[in-house]
Design a protein around this motif. Structure first.
Motif, PDB file in Angstrom:
ATOM      1  N   ASP A 149      -1.032  -6.266   2.978  1.00 24.58           N
ATOM      2  CA  ASP A 149       0.176  -5.442   2.983  1.00 24.58           C
ATOM      3  C   ASP A 149       0.454  -4.882   4.371  1.00 24.58           C
ATOM      4  O   ASP A 149       1.618  -4.732   4.769  1.00 24.58           O
ATOM      5  N   LYS A 187      -4.218 -11.420   0.077  1.00 24.42           N
ATOM      6  CA  LYS A 187      -3.829 -10.355  -0.858  1.00 24.42           C
ATOM      7  C   LYS A 187      -4.858 -10.209  -1.983  1.00 24.42           C
ATOM      8  O   LYS A 187      -5.325 -11.194  -2.551  1.00 24.42           O
ATOM      9  N   ARG A 194      -4.017  -2.367   1.926  1.00 26.10           N
ATOM     10  CA  ARG A 194      -3.306  -1.373   2.726  1.00 26.10           C
ATOM     11  C   ARG A 194      -4.252  -0.659   3.694  1.00 26.10           C
ATOM     12  O   ARG A 194      -4.054   0.483   4.023  1.00 26.10           O
ATOM     13  N   GLN A 366       4.772  -3.941  -4.249  1.00 25.58           N
ATOM     14  CA  GLN A 366       4.863  -3.548  -2.849  1.00 25.58           C
ATOM     15  C   GLN A 366       4.705  -2.032  -2.689  1.00 25.58           C
ATOM     16  O   GLN A 366       3.991  -1.560  -1.819  1.00 25.58           O
TER      17      GLN A 366
END
Lengths: 416, 233
Positions: A149, A187, A194, A366
């Protein structure tokens, strides 16, 4: 033919029937949507950490420790000294131990200092390991690996420079020591996506001229000098531990919790998660309660609609009676009508839910890192639909009974 | 069904609306014979509706006999009475006779849903309904039209077709012409009588309009066959 007549009657009142069906559909979609988010959140929380037996941190609440060390939510109250860390690492029960050092940030993402072992030891979703989408791990002091991200949001590629900010929302940055992106992780759907990962030594390095959160001198030590310094950390935020044998988990936990030199604690991730659910459970129940009430309100709305239509339909009832329909048939007609509206509403609600999911899925992923799977309705969801139709049938009994009494009294002689 | 029994027999009937003791209707004796057409004249409030409810088995008299086609209505349970009505009586109202959202065909066939025997008598029900529509001068293709789209006069003719299908022994009509203008009224009655005679059904019509009388076998005033009592509660 009777079914055709019922459909015809519903179609003749298309606007009110449509509104009623729509309100049922929306309420069902809301209810199932809340349920989806709830189970999705639980699943993604539970999937975040696996194969870790203990989490060690400064003594506080176990939920708090879990939240800041694994989910990067909230902050640590205190650190664990490097000496204590060494003591724990030396225990015979410990198979592996990975230190974590938090506190700095890059843009809106948190920076985590750790060792190269983290990439091997961190597992998520039933034992899946981290994979590099691009580049490789940490080699140099100023190397950094970023989550998926971070890369997509900030548009970073391997080789890009990064400046780490001091603290979480501060204007002071460690711009004298820029980092270089050497790897981008694939991912995972976990907070790792993050996170900006650097080495423990790097965390030490960027704080060389700092003490207690403030820069000590206006002079900055040159990078070349720092590289030659002893960058052994003095403290870390927490550590993830794997034990050699599951049976030793509690022994090690007790040992850590009774550690005299420093107030530290160890928690089992699963137990801490359970505790978290207990806290969150109240809110979840409230959420389900509220969305349940919305469904109930929609059904009451339908009841009101049927009630208000009774008067204008007395003539219609009288015709049915004159043609030989029993009062019980009239009752059945109204109840069936309600069940039909609820069924159409429920099915429409599912359709709305899936459309909503398809639109919202990437956005929610997201914004919250929450992946809501689109799959066939579960048994539980079908039960909800059944309950809605059942409740509609029950609720419609009230106006239907009134129609029953009216048609008994009116017979076929209503004058309008 | 006993062939000899008259379609309608009322004998020493006394009726009081339950809970509303102020109104009582009694009919000492009144028959409608097979194939006979009878016009009952009465103003509104004279007990017409009560009498029709009694004949149709919506309500049951406290004493006396109401027999339709040889069956004492009081001997039937309420559900059976509803079915009996569907089997033996064709009903025509003043107006708003039809389910406006249903097609003409569905409206005509509706009583057959509740009357399996009458359905058998109707044979090919859809063809019978179409034949009745043509005989009653309804335009071609009206079978599949929504009933609500027809004119009032056409709707009344559809309700005649609905009453006649499956040849019930008795047709009860409650002011079927009151919503029609004079010309349409006459045409309507002509068609109704043609069909009633063709099927050999008995017709009991209730109206306040004496001018209709010349077409009927018998014209009676309601007060001649029934006495009503109103007491101040």
């Amino acid at each position: 033919m009777i079914l055709r007549l019922i459909l015809g009657s519903l179609r003749a009142r298309a606007l009110t029937v449509g509104m009623t069906v729509l309100s049922i559909a929306l309420s069902v979609a809301l209810f199932l949507g809340v349920e989806k988010v709830r189970t999705g959140a639980r699943a993604s929380f539970a999937d975040t950490i696996s194969n870790t037996d203990l989490i060690v941190g400064a003594r506080s609440g176990s939920v708090q420790l879990l939240l800041y060390s694994v989910f990067r939510i909230g902050n640590a109250t205190n650190n664990v000294t490097w000496d204590s860390y060494q003591d724990i690492a030396a225990r015979p029960e410990v198979d592996w131990i990975v230190p974590i050092s938090l506190g700095d940030s890059h843009k809106q993402f948190r920076v985590m200092g750790t060792t190269a072992e983290f990439f091997d030891r961190y597992k998520y979703r039933a034992g899946r390991g981290l994979e590099f989408k691009d580049g490789a791990g940490l080699n140099d002091l100023y190397d950094t690996v970023i989550g998926a991200d971070v890369a997509t949001t900030l548009g970073y590629a391997v080789g890009d420079p990064i400046v780490v900010a001091h603290g979480l929302a501060s204007f002071t940055s460690h711009d004298d020591q820029p980092f270089r992106v050497t790897g981008i992780l694939a991912k995972t759907g976990t907070p790792v996506d993050r996170t900006v990962i650097v080495s423990l030594q790097a965390i030490e390095a960027i704080h060389v001229d700092w003490q207690s959160g403030a820069k000590t001198s206006t002079q900055t030590t040159p990078v070349e000098v720092i590289r030659d310094m002893d960058l052994r950390p003095t403290a870390i935020t927490s550590a993830l531990i794997g034990v050699k044998s599951r049976l030793q988990v509690f022994r090690l936990q007790r040992w850590i919790n009774e550690y005299k030199q420093e107030p530290i604690m160890a928690v089992l991730p699963g137990v801490a998660l359970q505790e978290l659910w207990q806290i969150v459970g109240v809110a979840e129940t409230a959420l389900i309660g509220v969305s349940g009430m919305v469904v109930f309100t929609a059904l009451i709305g339908m009841m009101a609609m049927i009630f208000s239509s009774l008067n204008e339909r007395r003539r219609e009832m009288a015709i049915w009676r004159a043609m030989g329909a029993r009062p019980a048939t009239i009752l059945g007609l109204l109840v069936f009508e309600a069940a039909l509206m609820a069924a159409i509403g429920a099915v429409l609600g599912i359709v709305l839910l899936y459309i909503g999911l398809m639109i919202a899925q990437p956005l929610i992923d997201q914004a919250f890192g929450l992946w809501l799977p689109i799959e066939a309705p579960s048994l539980g969801e079908l039960k909800v639909l059944g309950a809605v139709i059942g409740a509609a049938t029950l609720v419609s009994l009230l106006p239907a009974l009134r129609a029953y009494r009216l048609s008994l009294a009116d017979g076929m002689m209503v004058r309008i | 069904m006993t062939q000899s029994a008259p379609p309608l027999v009322l004998n020493k009937v006394r009726f009081r609306w339950p809970g509303r003791s102020s109104f009582e209707l009694s009919v000492p004796a009144f028959n409608v014979e097979r194939g006979e057409s009878v016009l009952l004249l009465g103003e509104s409030g004279s007990g017409k509706s009560t009498l029709l409810s009694l004949i149709c088995g919506i309500v049951v008299a406290q004493s006396g006999l109401v027999a339709v086609d040889g069956t004492d209505l009081a001997s039937l349970r309420p559900g059976a009475r509803d079915r009996f009505r569907a089997e033996r009586i064709g009903v025509i109202f003043q107006q708003f006779n039809l389910l406006p959202y249903a097609t003409v065909a569905d409206n005509i066939l509706l009583p057959l849903q509740f009357a399996p025997d009458r359905r058998k008598r109707a044979g090919d029900a859809l063809a019978t309904a179409a034949r009745l529509c043509t005989a009653l001068g309804l335009p071609d293709g009206s079978m599949s039209t929504q009933a609500g789209r027809l004119s009032v006069g056409q709707q009344q003719r559809v309700s005649v077709a609905r009453a006649l299908i499956g040849q019930p022994p008795l047709i009860v009509a409650d002011e079927p012409t009151s919503a029609l203008d004079a010309n349409t009224q006459d045409a309507f009655l002509g068609l109704l009588f043609d069909q009633v005679q063709a099927t050999g059904t008995s017709l009991l019509m209730v109206s306040h309009d004496e001018r209709l009388g010349h077409r009927f076998d018998r014209v009676l005033r309601l007060e001649d066959i029934a006495t009503t009592e109103r007491q101040l509660a």
